[in-house]
Enzyme design. Structure first.
Site, short mmCIF file in Angstrom:
data_model
loop_
_atom_site.label_atom_id
_atom_site.label_comp_id
_atom_site.label_asym_id
_atom_site.label_seq_id
_atom_site.Cartn_x
_atom_site.Cartn_y
_atom_site.Cartn_z
N HIS A 123 73.56 106.29 36.87
CA HIS A 123 74.07 105.45 35.78
C HIS A 123 75.37 106.05 35.25
O HIS A 123 75.42 107.27 35.07
CB HIS A 123 73.05 105.37 34.65
N GLY A 146 90.48 75.97 57.50
CA GLY A 146 89.28 76.78 57.76
C GLY A 146 88.94 77.68 56.58
O GLY A 146 89.74 78.55 56.21
N VAL A 173 91.44 68.27 59.64
CA VAL A 173 92.88 68.15 59.86
C VAL A 173 93.06 67.41 61.18
O VAL A 173 92.52 67.81 62.20
CB VAL A 173 93.52 69.56 59.92
N LEU A 228 89.91 82.82 53.71
CA LEU A 228 89.69 83.22 52.32
C LEU A 228 90.36 84.57 52.01
O LEU A 228 90.91 84.75 50.92
CB LEU A 228 88.19 83.27 52.00
N GLY A 246 88.10 91.80 73.85
CA GLY A 246 88.17 91.20 72.52
C GLY A 246 88.31 89.69 72.49
O GLY A 246 87.78 88.98 73.35
P1 FAD Z 1 89.90 93.81 70.14
O1 FAD Z 1 90.03 94.56 68.90
O2 FAD Z 1 90.37 92.41 70.19
O3 FAD Z 1 90.57 94.67 71.27
C1 FAD Z 1 90.73 94.21 72.57
C2 FAD Z 1 91.90 94.92 73.20
O4 FAD Z 1 91.90 94.63 74.59
C3 FAD Z 1 93.25 94.46 72.67
O5 FAD Z 1 94.00 95.58 72.24
C4 FAD Z 1 93.91 93.78 73.85
O6 FAD Z 1 95.32 93.99 73.90
C5 FAD Z 1 93.25 94.48 75.01
N1 FAD Z 1 93.21 93.69 76.25
C6 FAD Z 1 92.81 92.41 76.40
N2 FAD Z 1 92.87 92.07 77.72
C7 FAD Z 1 93.33 93.16 78.37
C8 FAD Z 1 93.59 93.44 79.74
N3 FAD Z 1 93.35 92.54 80.70
N4 FAD Z 1 94.06 94.67 80.04
C9 FAD Z 1 94.28 95.60 79.09
N5 FAD Z 1 94.02 95.39 77.80
C10 FAD Z 1 93.55 94.19 77.45
N6 FAD Z 1 86.27 92.79 61.61
C11 FAD Z 1 85.64 93.58 60.73
O7 FAD Z 1 84.58 94.12 61.04
N7 FAD Z 1 86.16 93.83 59.49
C12 FAD Z 1 87.30 93.26 59.09
O8 FAD Z 1 87.75 93.51 57.97
C13 FAD Z 1 87.98 92.41 59.98
N8 FAD Z 1 89.15 91.84 59.62
C14 FAD Z 1 89.79 91.03 60.51
C15 FAD Z 1 90.98 90.43 60.10
C16 FAD Z 1 91.66 89.60 60.98
C17 FAD Z 1 92.94 88.96 60.53
C18 FAD Z 1 91.16 89.40 62.29
C19 FAD Z 1 91.92 88.55 63.27
C20 FAD Z 1 89.99 89.99 62.70
C21 FAD Z 1 89.29 90.80 61.81
N9 FAD Z 1 88.09 91.41 62.16
C22 FAD Z 1 87.42 92.19 61.27
C23 FAD Z 1 87.50 91.23 63.49
C24 FAD Z 1 87.81 92.45 64.37
O9 FAD Z 1 89.20 92.61 64.46
C25 FAD Z 1 87.20 92.26 65.75
O10 FAD Z 1 85.83 91.97 65.64
C26 FAD Z 1 87.37 93.53 66.59
O11 FAD Z 1 88.73 93.87 66.71
C27 FAD Z 1 86.76 93.36 67.96
O12 FAD Z 1 86.94 94.53 68.70
P2 FAD Z 1 87.03 94.52 70.29
O13 FAD Z 1 87.17 95.93 70.68
O14 FAD Z 1 85.92 93.73 70.86
O15 FAD Z 1 88.34 93.71 70.65
P1 NAI Z 2 85.32 81.72 60.90
O1 NAI Z 2 84.44 81.32 62.00
O2 NAI Z 2 84.90 82.75 59.92
O3 NAI Z 2 85.70 80.43 60.01
C1 NAI Z 2 86.31 79.31 60.57
C2 NAI Z 2 86.14 78.16 59.61
O4 NAI Z 2 86.94 77.08 60.05
C3 NAI Z 2 84.71 77.65 59.51
O5 NAI Z 2 84.37 77.51 58.17
C4 NAI Z 2 84.77 76.32 60.24
O6 NAI Z 2 83.82 75.38 59.75
C5 NAI Z 2 86.18 75.88 59.93
N1 NAI Z 2 86.75 74.93 60.88
C6 NAI Z 2 86.62 74.91 62.22
N2 NAI Z 2 87.33 73.90 62.74
C7 NAI Z 2 87.95 73.27 61.70
C8 NAI Z 2 88.83 72.16 61.58
N3 NAI Z 2 89.25 71.50 62.65
N4 NAI Z 2 89.27 71.79 60.36
C9 NAI Z 2 88.85 72.46 59.24
N5 NAI Z 2 88.01 73.53 59.30
C10 NAI Z 2 87.58 73.93 60.51
O7 NAI Z 2 86.70 82.11 61.60
P2 NAI Z 2 87.98 82.87 61.07
O8 NAI Z 2 88.05 82.84 59.60
O9 NAI Z 2 89.10 82.32 61.87
O10 NAI Z 2 87.70 84.36 61.53
C11 NAI Z 2 87.48 84.66 62.93
C12 NAI Z 2 86.59 85.84 63.09
O11 NAI Z 2 87.23 87.02 62.65
C13 NAI Z 2 85.32 85.70 62.30
O12 NAI Z 2 84.29 85.43 63.20
C14 NAI Z 2 85.10 87.01 61.64
O13 NAI Z 2 83.93 87.59 62.12
C15 NAI Z 2 86.29 87.86 62.02
N6 NAI Z 2 86.86 88.38 60.78
C16 NAI Z 2 86.12 89.24 60.03
C17 NAI Z 2 86.58 89.70 58.83
C18 NAI Z 2 85.73 90.59 58.01
O14 NAI Z 2 84.74 91.10 58.53
N7 NAI Z 2 86.05 90.82 56.76
C19 NAI Z 2 87.89 89.33 58.32
C20 NAI Z 2 88.58 88.39 59.18
C21 NAI Z 2 88.06 87.98 60.36
#
Ligand code: FAD
Ligand code: NAI
Length: 467
Positions: free
Chosen positions: A446, A181, A238, A187, A145
């Protein structure tokens, strides 16, 4: 020494789904996870807790502002933040336990600890108490991840200067929240805390919000969020965050240069993106190559440059989305079982779970222009949709982009109520190579919000009925 067909490192949406599919296909599978619970970022500190707080804070706002409009009087709603946080945690626990159950049900061995490559076909698992063991693996899938991207010179303490993880766990509503950001996290979580009473200021380096999404969508969505009370400082960077007694001072400067200004904040959310997580994985022991962004390099079958080692999800290229990670997990498991695993990267929906929601699939207008593809546009506003009108949820529109020569749908962008669900009919249509005419000729129930999608498809041929 235990020996497996497949060892998956990381049980986020990529890793655990990969393990489930591999086990279904008869591979002897183990997973290694360093967190105490499964589900990765998404279930523990990402998708799931953020959606719980979006839901709860939306209900609070409904009760505060919208119930009177509906003719419902309930007295002044009061916020019990601790209870709201337990509601969130219950949802998280339910989901993470669900994954543990599924892994067990499918006969997958689980190892808690940090996984590290220890030469070809070997994964070393080190548990928290320091004990370690070696797993032998014909194949390894790395699904570790991503982690929060840091702003140089800014220390995240998860109390006053927080990442998304801290912002999901605040113990009191900040008077003033500065979000760095204007991406998805900024957002979504900015919306949560605004609804609960914070003054929210979003500072964004670029001249627009949600970069990567369709430009018109970004503009209209910014207008809607501004109307809701979120303040935006676009084209500002920032340059420093300094802790004061109980809060912080955030120094911002025009991105193009100019006079600096200091914003006082009770809490600062750093949400400037995420970076692939490969620390401590021992990639060097086998010589795995990374790309210029630190992501593990893979081919189109998720294979790294080292035989028998694969990678999926946020740790490789592509959108950092849970469903993208899951689909790659399924694809790589199928490839390892001798089948034809595949992900269609042209049709990955992207949803922002604010109110209203934003959803898109396929190409934006900017991308089509850049690629020199001629297209027709059909647009339909929710103000003209019966269901949205009667529900008083008329902010937003649907935009369908179709190939000018063939009418094939190339992209759809929605700002509006339930956009995340609405986008899925289009994603299915695009998987089947549909034209806008195909969507327009499909009978839509509808009164539903989906009629706005049909009308936007009709509008491609300039024959929307209700506009
Ligand atoms: P992860 O979910 O990051 O899982 C990786 C796992 O690997 C972790 O549990 C970690 O502990 C483990 N790990 C790492 N290194 C090791 C190691 N060496 N040994 C053992 N375990 C290890 N995406 C959406 O599609 N919809 C959303 O609504 C959405 N909301 C989000 C909101 C937030 C606040 C954030 C931060 C992200 C959001 N995302 C969303 C993004 C989504 O969480 C990630 O895209 C997704 O979790 C990626 O899945 P992954 O399996 O690649 O990695
Ligand atoms: P993001 O990549 O979506 O947005 C980061 C924003 O920060 C951009 O608009 C960028 O221009 C701005 N930025 C970068 N450096 C900056 C600086 N120094 N000062 C001011 N602005 C700056 O990243 P975010 O929101 O952190 O989310 C990370 C990832 O998590 C995303 O790639 C998204 O795919 C995933 N995610 C997905 C969600 C969903 O699917 N609903 C919800 C939350 C996260």
């Amino acid at each position: 020494m235990s020996s497996y067909d497949l060892v998956v490192i990381g049980t986020g949406p990529g890793g655990y789904v990969c393990a489930l599919r591999a086990a279904q296909l008869g591979l002897k599978t183990a997973v290694v996870e360093k967190r105490p619970t499964h589900g990765g970022t998404c279930l523990n500190v990402g998708c799931i807790p953020s959606k719980a707080l979006l839901h709860a804070s939306e209900a609070f706002e409904e009760a505060t502002k919208h119930f009177p409009v509906l003719g419902i009087t309930v007295g002044e709603p009061k916020l019990d933040l601790a209870k709201m946080m337990s509601f969130k945690q219950e949802g998280v626990d339910g989901n993470t336990k669900g994954v543990a159950f599924l892994l067990k049900k499918n006969g997958i061995d689980t190892f808690q600890g940090t996984g590290r490559l220890a030469g070809a076909g070997r994964v070393e698992v080190t548990s928290e108490d320091g004990g370690n063991q070696i797993l032998e693996a014909k194949n390894v899938v790395i699904a570790t991840g991503s982690d929060v991207a840091n702003l140089p010179g800014v220390t995240i303490d998860e109390e006053v200067v927080v990442s998304s993880t801290g912002a999901l766990d605040l113990t009191k509503v900040p008077g003033k929240l500065v979000v760095i950001g204007a991406g998805v996290i900024g957002l979504e979580l900015g919306s949560v805390w605004r609804r609960l009473g914070a003054e929210v200021i979003v500072v964004e380096y670029l001249d627009r919000i949600l970069p990567g999404m369709d430009g018109e969508v970004g503009k209209q969505f910014q207008r809607i969020l501004s109307k809701q009370g979120i303040q935006f400082r676009l084209s500002q960077k920032v340059t420093g965050v300094e802790r004061t007694g109980s809060g912080a001072k955030v120094t911002v400067e025009p991105a193009a240069g100019g006079a600096a200004e200091v914003l006082e904040a009770d809490v600062v959310l750093v949400a400037i993106g995420r970076v692939p997580y490969t620390a401590g994985l021992g990639l060097e022991t086998v010589g795995i190559q990374l790309d210029n962004k630190g992501r593990i390099l893979t081919d189109d079958r998720y294979a790294t440059n080292v035989t028998g080692i694969y990678a999926i999800g946020d740790v490789i290229a592509g959108p950092m989305l849970a469903h993208k990670a899951e689909d790659e997990g399924v694809a790589v498991a199928e490839i390892l079982a001798g089948k034809a695993g595949h992900v269609n990267y042209g049709v990955i929906p992207n949803v922002v779970y604010t109110t209203p929601e934003v959803a898109s699939v396929g190409k934006s207008e900017e991308e089509l222009k850049k690629d020199g593809i001629a297209y027709n546009t059909g647009k339909f506003p929710f103000t003209a949709n019966g269901r949205a009108k009667v529900n008083h949820t008329t902010d937003g529109f649907v935009k369908v982009l179709a190939d000018a020569a063939t009418d094939r749908v190339l992209g759809v962008h929605i700002v509006g109520p339930d956009a995340g669900n609405l986008i899925m009919e289009v994603a299915v249509a695009m998987e089947f190579g549909a034209s806008s005419e195909d969507i327009a000729r499909t009978c839509h129930a509808h009164p539903t919000l989906t009629e706005a999608v049909k009308e936007a498809a009709l509008a491609v041929e300039k024959r929307a009925l209700h506009m």
